[in-house]
Structure formats: structure tokens, C-alpha cells
Design an enzyme around this catalytic site. Structure first.
Site, PDB file in Angstrom:
ATOM      1  N   GLU A 242      47.110  36.305  44.293  1.00  0.00           N
ATOM      2  CA  GLU A 242      46.693  35.082  43.588  1.00  0.00           C
ATOM      3  C   GLU A 242      47.821  34.545  42.715  1.00  0.00           C
ATOM      4  O   GLU A 242      48.036  33.336  42.640  1.00  0.00           O
ATOM      5  CB  GLU A 242      45.446  35.339  42.745  1.00  0.00           C
ATOM      6  CG  GLU A 242      44.896  34.051  42.140  1.00  0.00           C
ATOM      7  CD  GLU A 242      43.531  34.216  41.479  1.00  0.00           C
ATOM      8  OE1 GLU A 242      42.910  33.179  41.153  1.00  0.00           O
ATOM      9  OE2 GLU A 242      43.089  35.371  41.286  1.00  0.00           O
TER      10      GLU A 242
ATOM     11  N   HIS B 151      40.392  33.996  40.133  1.00  0.00           N
ATOM     12  CA  HIS B 151      39.525  34.994  40.778  1.00  0.00           C
ATOM     13  C   HIS B 151      39.744  36.333  40.081  1.00  0.00           C
ATOM     14  O   HIS B 151      38.785  37.022  39.767  1.00  0.00           O
ATOM     15  CB  HIS B 151      39.848  35.058  42.268  1.00  0.00           C
ATOM     16  CG  HIS B 151      38.884  35.874  43.056  1.00  0.00           C
ATOM     17  ND1 HIS B 151      37.523  35.659  43.025  1.00  0.00           N
ATOM     18  CD2 HIS B 151      39.082  36.923  43.901  1.00  0.00           C
ATOM     19  CE1 HIS B 151      36.923  36.525  43.828  1.00  0.00           C
ATOM     20  NE2 HIS B 151      37.841  37.314  44.357  1.00  0.00           N
TER      21      HIS B 151
ATOM     22  N   LYS C  16      36.415  37.985  34.698  1.00  0.00           N
ATOM     23  CA  LYS C  16      36.028  39.296  35.235  1.00  0.00           C
ATOM     24  C   LYS C  16      36.552  40.452  34.385  1.00  0.00           C
ATOM     25  O   LYS C  16      36.036  41.564  34.491  1.00  0.00           O
ATOM     26  CB  LYS C  16      36.529  39.456  36.673  1.00  0.00           C
ATOM     27  CG  LYS C  16      35.827  38.547  37.685  1.00  0.00           C
ATOM     28  CD  LYS C  16      36.346  38.801  39.092  1.00  0.00           C
ATOM     29  CE  LYS C  16      35.694  37.894  40.125  1.00  0.00           C
ATOM     30  NZ  LYS C  16      36.182  36.493  40.042  1.00  0.00           N
TER      31      LYS C  16
ATOM     32  N   PHE D 209      35.685  38.397  50.860  1.00  0.00           N
ATOM     33  CA  PHE D 209      35.897  39.163  52.079  1.00  0.00           C
ATOM     34  C   PHE D 209      35.761  38.243  53.293  1.00  0.00           C
ATOM     35  O   PHE D 209      34.969  37.310  53.310  1.00  0.00           O
ATOM     36  CB  PHE D 209      34.852  40.279  52.183  1.00  0.00           C
ATOM     37  CG  PHE D 209      35.150  41.501  51.359  1.00  0.00           C
ATOM     38  CD1 PHE D 209      36.224  41.556  50.496  1.00  0.00           C
ATOM     39  CD2 PHE D 209      34.331  42.627  51.451  1.00  0.00           C
ATOM     40  CE1 PHE D 209      36.491  42.686  49.741  1.00  0.00           C
ATOM     41  CE2 PHE D 209      34.576  43.769  50.709  1.00  0.00           C
ATOM     42  CZ  PHE D 209      35.665  43.795  49.854  1.00  0.00           C
TER      43      PHE D 209
ATOM     44  N   HIS E 134      32.996  41.948  38.379  1.00  0.00           N
ATOM     45  CA  HIS E 134      32.942  41.054  39.537  1.00  0.00           C
ATOM     46  C   HIS E 134      31.493  40.908  39.980  1.00  0.00           C
ATOM     47  O   HIS E 134      30.892  41.843  40.510  1.00  0.00           O
ATOM     48  CB  HIS E 134      33.799  41.624  40.666  1.00  0.00           C
ATOM     49  CG  HIS E 134      34.027  40.673  41.793  1.00  0.00           C
ATOM     50  ND1 HIS E 134      33.353  39.470  41.923  1.00  0.00           N
ATOM     51  CD2 HIS E 134      34.860  40.738  42.874  1.00  0.00           C
ATOM     52  CE1 HIS E 134      33.751  38.856  43.002  1.00  0.00           C
ATOM     53  NE2 HIS E 134      34.662  39.603  43.610  1.00  0.00           N
TER      54      HIS E 134
END
Length: 413
Positions: free
Chosen positions: A315, A304, A336, A400, A341
């Protein structure tokens, strides 16, 4: 009931570093950043003046002028990536049952540009000036709806919305539809266009974005001690998934096999991840269990890796807890770091990158890691792209609300 095998037969993308699969891959291999100063609106008064926006998108390649007026940009990106993926798979030139072909493409936010523009029109000219196409041009499920209408796909039609895990969950649920015989082919992924005053302003107000306005191309720096937030990006990533025997019968090219899918919830905080990484760890564990794959068989993780102070550490902790001693053998990178993102599109694009990494047996660099955080003590491939020998790879997305998703792709022999 025995689960059916599922493979990837088509890819399509619109990204900040290229609007085709080949251009994306070439840019990633060369370590190119897609971050630049915002030009789609006047950002002079904004606290963050940069993003990873789409460049040189040729809408006329996909839509006539009348269609363009009916589609918000996030929808144009998602449909364009979907059209390219369908063309890449050659599915429409094959004898297929369209009642067994479905679409699962979502977005984290949806049509922000059209919502903002229509609100301005409403304030200036009143409700009678609102376009009759406003609602269908902005609601999230209309990427899947419009693609199904375009091609006559009458199978499952879904648009899962789970913030930054959207793309991953749509691919995963498309995978499930085929595994359990609800469809033979699914067109899956995510799309987003949130580089707007409200998009930038809202995430900046939440203190989620980097404010490195003097060095925008260095702002996305996962696992670096100087990271201060993510860079907002736009785009789309779409895969065509297909039941293995169905793909073989029509002589389809096969990029990789989808072998595992896991989900979990942190049940912890609206925007922050659980500090121990327990939710992310459980998600990866569920994907491994689903695929019947031992942790030691994973060779690569497309993380991520957002470049947020809390998220990157969590992470890393989750990976170390999940893989124990094998964590030191893994190569982990963050797409990313180059494309920012992409919110609801991130999981789709990063799944695509994971598949290309398996297919090409190459991994791109994580750029901008100048001083690696000692708490993030894994191999994040920070120097250059590299050749590898891997059979199984994992792609992570966390959103989120504490929603998590992991996909496992395997080299197809």
C-alpha cells in the site's frame, strides 16, 4: 447524463472502541485500543487468543427478545448501525418517497456464530432440531432485507460481498445508485462478527493473524517493523447517502460530500496483493478520475493499513506511485491500529472515520508504530492526533482475491 451530487447525512456504528459515533471518535482521538483477550468463547487451545470484539452491545435497545433469536450477531450489529444512521439523518421524519430509498449493506463472511452453533445442534440432535430461522438468520443480504422491511424502503436493495472491500464497495455502489438517479437516498455499509473458533482458526491457519498473545493491545501495528499480521475485529459501519438537492430541501445536516469512487482487481493471487501495488494504485487513480480531483488536492488517506508484512509495504508503494512527490505531503493513518480488521465492516467504519476527520478537521494517530519500516516512508501520524486543513480525503480497502476499492470524500461548503 449529468451525474448528481451525493452527500452524507447520517452515520451509525458498532465498533470495538465504542457503539456510537461520538464514543468511537473520542476513543480514536485518545489513541484507545479495542483489542483484548477473547472472552466470547474458550480460546485456550487457539493459536491466537485475542481479537477486537464488541463490548457492552445493548441488543435490547434495537430488538425485542423474539427478534434477537432470529438474527445472527453480524446482522444485529449491521441493523443497529443502520438504525442509528437512519435516526441520525432524520430521514424518517421527513416527507420522502420510500420507493426512492434503498439499502446496500454487506458482510464478508456472514453468520459464522449461528452456522457453528447450528452445526453443533445438527451433530448432537439431528436435522429436525435445526431452527426454521437458521437460513434467514445467517445469509448476508438479510441486513439490507430486514432494514428495508423495518422502514418500508422499496428502492435498490443490495448486499455486495467482496471480502475486506465489502463495506467500501457497498458505499460506492450506493453512491452510484444516487448519482445515476436510481435512488435519492441509500443506507450503505458493512457488518461482521467473525470472532468465533472457525473465524480465528481459519485466519490463523492462513497465517494472516498476529500471534502477539503476550501483548494483544500492541498486536495491530501497521507499518512497524515488528508487525506480524492483522487483528480480527467485529462491528459495523453504516452511512446514509443522499442526493444533494433532496437533502437541502428537507434541511438535513450534511457531514461531507462523496466525490469519487474507484475499483480495480490485482488479478494476481488469492490472498497476497500484487507486489508492485499496481492494482491499488489503479484503484485510487480511478477514484480520482471519477471525482475530477487532482492527486495534489488529496490531503489525507485513511489507509487499508492492516498490519500484515506484505500488505503494508504494497500500500505504501501504491501511494508513492500514485501521488509521486505529493506523497510526502499526505497524512496517512490506519484506524485498524486501534479497532483491528473488521473484514466486511472495515470499509464502512473507515469511511465514517474519514468523514468525521473532514468534518472535524482532525486526524487520529496510528498507534503502536515504534520502529517504522524504512520501506514505508510516509507520514503515518504516529505520535498523536492532529489538527489539519484538508478539503479532500481518500479511504482505501483491499480484499482477498485482489479486489480493491477507494472512496473520496470532500468537505462540504
Amino acid at each position: 447524463m449529468q451525474k448528481r451530487r451525493v452527500v452524507v447525512t447520517g452515520l451509525g456504528c458498532i465498533t470495538p472502541v465504542g457503539n456510537s459515533v461520538d464514543e468511537l471518535w473520542s476513543s480514536l482521538m485518545s489513541g484507545k485500543s479495542g483489542v483484548s483477550n477473547i472472552s466470547v468463547f474458550d480460546a485456550e487451545k487457539m493459536p491466537v487468543k485475542f481479537s477486537a470484539s464488541i463490548k457492552d452491545f445493548d441488543a435490547e435497545k434495537y430488538f425485542d427478545s423474539k427478534e434477537q433469536r432470529k438474527l445472527d450477531l453480524f446482522m444485529q450489529y449491521g441493523m443497529a448501525a443502520g438504525i442509528d444512521a437512519v435516526n441520525d439523518s432524520n430521514i424518517n421524519n421527513s416527507d420522502v418517497d420510500t420507493e426512492r430509498v434503498g439499502v446496500a449493506i454487506g458482510s464478508g463472511i456472514g453468520g459464522l456464530p449461528s452456522i457453528e452453533n447450528t452445526h453443533d445442534i445438527f451433530l448432537k440432535s439431528g436435522p429436525r432440531r435445526i431452527s426454521p430461522f437458521f437460513i434467514p438468520a445467517t445469509i448476508i443480504n438479510m441486513i439490507a432485507g430486514n432494514l428495508s422491511i423495518k422502514y418500508g424502503y422499496k428502492g435498490p436493495n443490495l448486499s455486495i460481498v467482496t471480502a475486506c472491500t465489502t463495506g467500501t464497495h457497498n458505499v460506492g455502489e450506493g453512491f452510484r445508485q444516487i448519482q445515476y438517479s436510481h435512488a435519492d437516498v441509500m443506507v450503505c455499509g458493512g457488518a461482521e462478527m467473525a470472532t468465533t473458533p472457525l473465524g480465528i482458526g481459519g485466519f490463523a491457519a492462513a497465517r494472516a493473524l498476529s500471534t502477539r498473545n503476550d501483548e494483544p493491545q500492541k498486536a495491530s501495528r501497521p507499518w512497524d517493523t515488528g508487525r506480524d499480521g492483522f487483528v480480527l475485529g467485529d462491528g459495523a459501519g453504516v452511512l446514509v447517502l443522499e442526493e444533494l438537492e433532496h437533502a437541502k430541501r428537507r434541511g438535513a445536516k450534511i457531514y461531507a460530500e462523496v466525490t469519487g469512487y474507484g475499483m480495480s482487481a490485482d488479478a494476481y493471487h488469492m490472498t497476497l496483493p500484487s507486489e508492485t501495488g499496481e492494482g491499488a494504485q489503479r484503484c485510487m487513480k480511478n477514484a480520482l478520475k471519477d471525482g475530477g480531483i487532482a492527486p495534489e488536492e488529496i490531503g489525507y488517506i485513511n489507509a487499508h493499513g492492516t498490519s500484515t508484512p506484505a500488505g503494508d509495504v504494497v500500500e505504501a508503494r501504491a501511494i508513492k506511485s500514485m501521488f509521486n512527490a505529493h506523497a510526502k505531503n499526505l497524512v496517512v493513518n490506519s484506524t485498524k491500529s486501534m479497532i483491528g480488521h473488521l473484514l466486511g465492516a472495515a470499509g464502512g467504519v473507515e469511511a465514517l472515520v474519514t468523514i468525521l476527520s473532514l468534518k472535524n478537521q482532525k486526524l487520529h494517530q496510528t498507534i503502536n508504530v515504534e520502529n517504522q519500516d524504512p520501506e514505508c516512508d510516509l507520514d503515518f501520524n504516529t505520535k498523536s492526533s492532529k489538527d489539519v486543513d484538508i478539503k479532500h480525503a481518500l479511504s482505501n480497502s483491499f480484499g482477498f482475491g485482489g479486489t480493491n476499492g477507494s472512496l473520496i470524500f470532500s468537505k462540504y461548503d
